[in-house]
Design a protein around this motif. Structure first.
Motif, PDB file in Angstrom:
ATOM      1  N   GLU A  51       0.844  -1.199   0.000  1.00 14.12           N
ATOM      2  CA  GLU A  51       0.000   0.000   0.000  1.00 14.12           C
ATOM      3  C   GLU A  51       0.879   1.249   0.000  1.00 14.12           C
ATOM      4  O   GLU A  51       1.909   1.286   0.667  1.00 14.12           O
ATOM      5  N   PRO A  52       0.477   2.268  -0.725  1.00 15.66           N
ATOM      6  CA  PRO A  52       1.251   3.515  -0.695  1.00 15.66           C
ATOM      7  C   PRO A  52       1.127   4.171   0.688  1.00 15.66           C
ATOM      8  O   PRO A  52       0.033   4.215   1.259  1.00 15.66           O
ATOM      9  N   ALA A  53       2.261   4.619   1.192  1.00 13.31           N
ATOM     10  CA  ALA A  53       2.256   5.309   2.486  1.00 13.31           C
ATOM     11  C   ALA A  53       1.650   6.688   2.298  1.00 13.31           C
ATOM     12  O   ALA A  53       2.105   7.473   1.468  1.00 13.31           O
TER      13      ALA A  53
ATOM     14  N   VAL B 247       5.560   3.438  10.060  1.00 14.07           N
ATOM     15  CA  VAL B 247       4.861   2.189  10.374  1.00 14.07           C
ATOM     16  C   VAL B 247       5.261   1.099   9.386  1.00 14.07           C
ATOM     17  O   VAL B 247       5.537  -0.038   9.772  1.00 14.07           O
ATOM     18  N   GLN B 248       5.312   1.443   8.103  1.00 13.32           N
ATOM     19  CA  GLN B 248       5.707   0.465   7.104  1.00 13.32           C
ATOM     20  C   GLN B 248       7.152   0.003   7.310  1.00 13.32           C
ATOM     21  O   GLN B 248       7.452  -1.172   7.084  1.00 13.32           O
TER      22      GLN B 248
END
Length: 189
Positions: A121-123, A131-132
């Motif tokens: 998913e795009p940040a 978080v990623q």
């Protein structure tokens, strides 16, 4: 083991597995059924299990279905007997490997899948990027552990025992290897 009352030692073992089963994510009944089958030394049918453990036949049937879903018991048929018999794998290492494989399939793989999806998913903002990054660290650790598990699964029981007995000696071996890699020899120090 003849079809008789359980000895105090057997009762203690079976009781302990029931208690531990609830901590391992299975119910007490399933843990006790497995413990009985493991220590019994012969295949048992559901009626025998119910008699030994004083469980209802329906509880035994449900417990056996759960153990089959975990691949911890196999179903047997005896000639001229319509009843189904159950026994665990004969080798303790086979049991250990099946347990690890099932835990991996039920717990690790869904986590890896969720992490993979989340990392794709795009940040949306700076916090999501952080978080990623944390999720990526977790993903990489789990992937590394899974790869190691795959390698361990291919080892013979004898090799696994040797590896486990080595304990801290493995670290010493890796330290020596690292010194050679960096160009220093342990005898020169």
């Amino acid at each position: 083991m003849e079809n008789q009352a359980l000895s105090p030692l057997m009762q203690r073992f079976i009781g302990h597995f029931g208690e531990m089963g609830s901590r391992w994510g299975i119910n007490r009944t399933v843990g006790q059924i497995y413990a009985l089958l493991y220590i019994c030394g012969r295949a048992l049918n559901a009626d025998e299990i119910a008699d030994y453990l004083s469980f209802s036949r329906s509880n035994v049937s449900m417990g056996l279905k759960e153990l089959q879903s975990w691949r911890l018991v196999k179903l047997l048929h005896k000639p001229n007997d319509r009843r189904e018999y159950f026994e665990p794998p004969g080798d303790i290492w086979d049991i250990f490997k099946v347990l690890l494989e099932e835990r991996r399939r039920r717990e690790i793989e869904p986590t890896l899948s969720m992490l993979r999806d989340a990392l794709l998913e795009p940040a949306g903002n700076k916090d999501d990027k952080q978080v990623q990054q944390r999720m990526r660290e977790m993903y990489e650790l789990i992937e590394l552990s899974s790869s190691w598990f795959d390698e361990v699964q291919r080892l013979s029981p004898e090799t696994l025992v040797s590896l486990m007995k080595m304990g801290a000696k493995v670290k010493k071996l890796l330290d020596v290897r690292e010194k050679f890699r960096l160009g220093s020899h342990p005898d020169k120090e």
